[in-house]
Design a protein around this motif. Structure first.
Motif, short mmCIF file in Angstrom:
data_model
loop_
_atom_site.label_atom_id
_atom_site.label_comp_id
_atom_site.label_asym_id
_atom_site.label_seq_id
_atom_site.Cartn_x
_atom_site.Cartn_y
_atom_site.Cartn_z
N LEU A 136 0.83 -1.21 0.00
CA LEU A 136 0.00 0.00 0.00
C LEU A 136 0.86 1.26 0.00
N ALA A 137 2.01 1.20 0.68
CA ALA A 137 2.92 2.35 0.69
C ALA A 137 3.50 2.59 -0.70
N HIS A 138 3.90 1.50 -1.40
CA HIS A 138 4.36 1.64 -2.79
C HIS A 138 3.26 2.30 -3.63
N TYR A 139 2.05 1.80 -3.48
CA TYR A 139 0.90 2.32 -4.25
C TYR A 139 0.69 3.81 -3.97
N ALA A 140 0.69 4.18 -2.68
CA ALA A 140 0.39 5.56 -2.31
C ALA A 140 1.43 6.53 -2.86
N MET A 177 -1.24 -13.92 -3.44
CA MET A 177 -0.57 -14.26 -4.69
C MET A 177 -1.34 -15.38 -5.40
N GLY A 178 -0.93 -15.65 -6.64
CA GLY A 178 -1.53 -16.76 -7.37
C GLY A 178 -2.81 -16.38 -8.09
N PRO A 179 -3.69 -17.37 -8.36
CA PRO A 179 -4.93 -17.12 -9.11
C PRO A 179 -5.82 -16.08 -8.42
N VAL A 180 -6.39 -15.19 -9.22
CA VAL A 180 -7.24 -14.13 -8.68
C VAL A 180 -8.63 -14.69 -8.38
N LEU A 181 -9.11 -14.47 -7.15
CA LEU A 181 -10.43 -14.95 -6.75
C LEU A 181 -11.50 -13.87 -6.94
N LEU A 182 -11.17 -12.65 -6.54
CA LEU A 182 -12.09 -11.53 -6.67
C LEU A 182 -11.35 -10.34 -7.24
N ARG A 183 -12.03 -9.51 -8.02
CA ARG A 183 -11.42 -8.30 -8.56
C ARG A 183 -12.48 -7.21 -8.70
N ARG A 184 -12.02 -5.95 -8.53
CA ARG A 184 -12.93 -4.81 -8.66
C ARG A 184 -12.13 -3.57 -9.03
N SER A 222 -6.30 -12.66 -4.12
CA SER A 222 -5.77 -13.85 -4.78
C SER A 222 -5.77 -15.05 -3.83
N ALA A 223 -5.56 -16.22 -4.42
CA ALA A 223 -5.78 -17.48 -3.71
C ALA A 223 -4.81 -17.72 -2.56
N LEU A 224 -3.51 -17.43 -2.76
CA LEU A 224 -2.53 -17.70 -1.72
C LEU A 224 -2.50 -16.52 -0.74
N PRO A 225 -2.81 -16.76 0.55
CA PRO A 225 -3.01 -15.65 1.50
C PRO A 225 -1.74 -14.92 1.91
N LEU A 226 -0.55 -15.42 1.56
CA LEU A 226 0.70 -14.75 1.93
C LEU A 226 1.23 -13.96 0.75
N GLY A 227 1.73 -12.77 1.01
CA GLY A 227 2.31 -11.95 -0.06
C GLY A 227 1.29 -11.04 -0.70
N GLY A 228 1.72 -10.37 -1.74
CA GLY A 228 0.89 -9.43 -2.48
C GLY A 228 1.77 -8.67 -3.45
#
Length: 372
Positions: free
Chosen positions: A32-36, A52-59, A69-75
């Motif tokens: 989020l800091a990179h994004y901001a 990380m990995g396959p995208v489950l939801l997007r908006r 994304s599917a894997l709960p660690l990272g981003g």
């Protein structure tokens, strides 16, 4: 089955959940800091993924596709101008928009924002810990518990007593916050290893007291226990002092963290699989969090502090593929007077990425080897 049984004993479901939560928050705020900082300088951000990995939801929101994304660690965040683009000739070319057009300080600000966010989070958690729990007093030890019907109870020791000296000798300054060693640990152990008459100097409800007793380390061949559980004494502090102590503690941690990473690199380059308590992979981290979760919420806060400090410092190592590597490439481009060629940057990034992936694999394998 011994590997599975050992792994199950080391990591609890609650510990795994807390591991995901702590690392998830640390990674989310980092990205989020990179994004901001990118958006603040007018650079578009194509996507922001939690996990990380396959995208489950997007908006779509404010020009960015937000993903779960599917894997709960990272981003990750996809910042315009960081990755090469495909030209009309079908070849990949260095980017010329967004991040690529920022001045040197602007680029460094975008990259540095992530590690700085983790550092600030660690400082905030440390300040909260100090203001809520107080700060340790290194030459005093508080009795947290006196075992019923133990020798300690019979000689008059009580929970809440503060030991200030043993046999007239002040307790040593050997306190480690959140560590194994408490104030006076060695002195208590040495004292109880010697037969004879001993004296504890105490403070109880603000009054000084002396408790003397005769001690035998072994009776009928069996080792005797005094029957006390103790930890560091503490004093309350206000927020300004807690913040100052947090900054000082962080500064003192820098050489320790760098030394730990240095040892890790040496072990990696020599394929030394011996265990190192200073650096843990995902299995070791989940094990530490599981133990902390069984102790108290404040133990989890201490783990979160160390994980955020480690994440901040590790990302600043100047290896391509890490934030420190991107800063290094930006500096090289500024010294050179023009950006590195696509082939040069691609080769450097590929080598750095391969090194980081192999390092992570080494840490995971070394972690897992403990259970075989």
């Amino acid at each position: 089955m011994s590997f599975i049984n050992g792994l199950t004993a080391a990591m609890t479901p609650l510990g795994l959940l807390w591991t995901v939560i702590i690392l998830g928050i640390a990674t989310f705020l980092h990205e989020l800091a990179h994004y901001a900082l990118a958006r603040w300088q007018g650079v578009a951000v194509g996507s922001f993924s939690v996990g990380m990995g396959p995208v489950l939801l997007r908006r779509m929101w404010r020009g960015t596709e937000w993903r779960i994304s599917a894997l709960p660690l990272g981003g990750y965040v996809e910042i315009d101008g960081m990755a090469p683009t495909e030209g009309t000739d079908g070849k990949m070319h260095p980017p010329t928009t967004g991040y690529a057009r920022l001045p040197l300080l602007g680029k460094i600000a975008v990259i540095l924002a992530g590690p700085v966010m983790n550092l600030l989070l660690a400082l905030a958690l440390m300040t909260m810990l100090f203001t809520s729990q107080g700060v340790p007093v290194p030459d005093r030890a508080r009795l947290d518990h006196v075992v019923e019907n133990s020798t300690a109870q019979k000689i008059g020791l009580q929970s809440g007593d503060v030991i200030t000296a043993i046999d007239g000798q002040d307790l040593p300054d050997s306190l480690l916050i959140g560590g194994k060693k408490a104030a006076g640990y060695e002195l208590v152990r040495d004292t109880l290893s010697r037969a004879g008459r001993h004296t504890f100097s105490l403070e109880r409800a603000g009054e000084a007291r002396q408790v003397s007793f005769d001690w035998q380390p072994f009776v009928d061949g069996k080792k005797q226990l005094l029957g006390i559980q103790y930890g560091p004494d503490s004093r309350p502090v206000a927020v300004p002092e807690a913040m100052s102590l947090s900054v000082r503690a962080t500064a003192e941690a820098v050489p320790q963290v760098l030394n730990a990473f240095g040892n890790l690199f040496r072990r990696f380059l020599t394929l030394d699989m011996s265990q190192d308590q200073n650096v843990s992979g995902p299995i070791g981290t989940a094990e530490i969090v599981s133990r902390a979760a069984a102790l108290s919420p404040w133990a989890l806060v201490q783990v979160a502090i160390m994980l955020n400090l480690s994440l901040a410092f590790f990302n600043l190592i100047p290896i391509p593929g890490l934030d420190g590597g991107r800063i290094l490439l930006a500096l090289l481009g500024a010294i050179k007077g023009s950006p590195l060629s696509f082939s040069q940057e691609q080769a450097i990034n590929l080598a750095g990425f391969a090194f980081v992936m192999l390092l992570m694999l080494f840490v995971v394998v070394r972690d897992a080897s403990r259970f075989f």
